[in-house]
Design a protein around this motif. Structure first.
Motif, PDB file in Angstrom:
ATOM      1  N   GLU A   1       0.830  -1.202   0.000  1.00  0.00           N
ATOM      2  CA  GLU A   1       0.000   0.000   0.000  1.00  0.00           C
ATOM      3  C   GLU A   1       0.865   1.254   0.000  1.00  0.00           C
ATOM      4  OE1 GLU A   1      -3.083   2.279  -0.493  1.00  0.00           O
ATOM      5  OE2 GLU A   1      -3.245   0.099  -0.467  1.00  0.00           O
TER       6      GLU A   1
ATOM      7  N   ARG B   1       2.311   1.684  -3.453  1.00  0.00           N
ATOM      8  CA  ARG B   1       1.339   2.269  -4.393  1.00  0.00           C
ATOM      9  C   ARG B   1       1.211   3.776  -4.178  1.00  0.00           C
ATOM     10  NH1 ARG B   1      -1.099  -2.810  -4.029  1.00  0.00           N
ATOM     11  NH2 ARG B   1      -2.223  -2.365  -2.119  1.00  0.00           N
TER      12      ARG B   1
ATOM     13  N   GLN C   1       2.071   6.573  -6.880  1.00  0.00           N
ATOM     14  CA  GLN C   1       1.060   7.548  -7.296  1.00  0.00           C
ATOM     15  C   GLN C   1       1.584   8.970  -7.125  1.00  0.00           C
ATOM     16  OE1 GLN C   1      -1.970   6.872  -8.758  1.00  0.00           O
ATOM     17  NE2 GLN C   1      -1.952   9.064  -9.135  1.00  0.00           N
TER      18      GLN C   1
END
Length: 168
Positions: A97, A100, A104
């Motif tokens: 997580e 990611r 991003q």
């Protein structure tokens, strides 16, 4: 400190301590005067002062070693903590997580940079064709919202003498 002088009296030790507190390294004349006053051999007095200085230095060294040991332990713990934080921050398989989110954020930053590059390239193309357009672009640039805070003002004089760059 135990008395390094065989059977010295408390008064002798007290006098030696008193003189030591004022002068840890007395001159020979002071040592001779003390030896006469205390009824000790001058070598005994010299050895007492040497031993006392060594004892104090040993205590100081012991304290410094302990402080260094504590500092070393603190730094070791800090290093371990930083390694754990780094591992948690960068390990994509351990924390997908977080990976990611980092990816991003990087993609968003890349999109902003690409938009700014497009604006700058367009400005360059306009200036390459006609340097007088700089004033018009500068006017429009004032209204451009720049989230990264980059200074996009070219600060180019509008004459034909500024150096031309080949961007092709």
């Amino acid at each position: 400190m135990d008395s390094p002088i065989g059977s010295s009296s408390d008064e002798q030790i007290q006098k030696l301590e008193e003189v030591f507190s004022q002068m840890p390294t007395p001159e020979n004349d002071v040592i001779e005067k003390l030896s006469e006053e205390l009824g000790l051999d001058t070598d005994q007095v010299k050895i007492w002062f040497d031993n006392k200085r060594c004892y104090i230095q040993a205590q100081s060294d012991k304290e410094e070693r302990e402080n260094l040991r504590l500092e070393n332990s603190r730094l070791l713990l800090e290093n371990l903590q930083m390694n754990l934080e780094l591992r948690n921050h960068l390990c994509a398989t351990c924390n997908p997580e977080k990976h990611r989110k980092i990816l991003q954020d990087l993609q968003n930053e890349n999109a902003i940079l690409q938009a700014e590059l497009t604006i700058i390239s367009n400005m360059h193309d306009h200036l390459k064709e006609n340097p007088e357009r700089y004033l018009l672009l500068k006017h429009h640039l004032r209204h451009y919202y720049n989230p990264s805070g980059l200074d996009l003002d070219l600060k180019v004089e509008c004459d034909h003498n500024f150096p031309r760059l080949n961007w092709n």
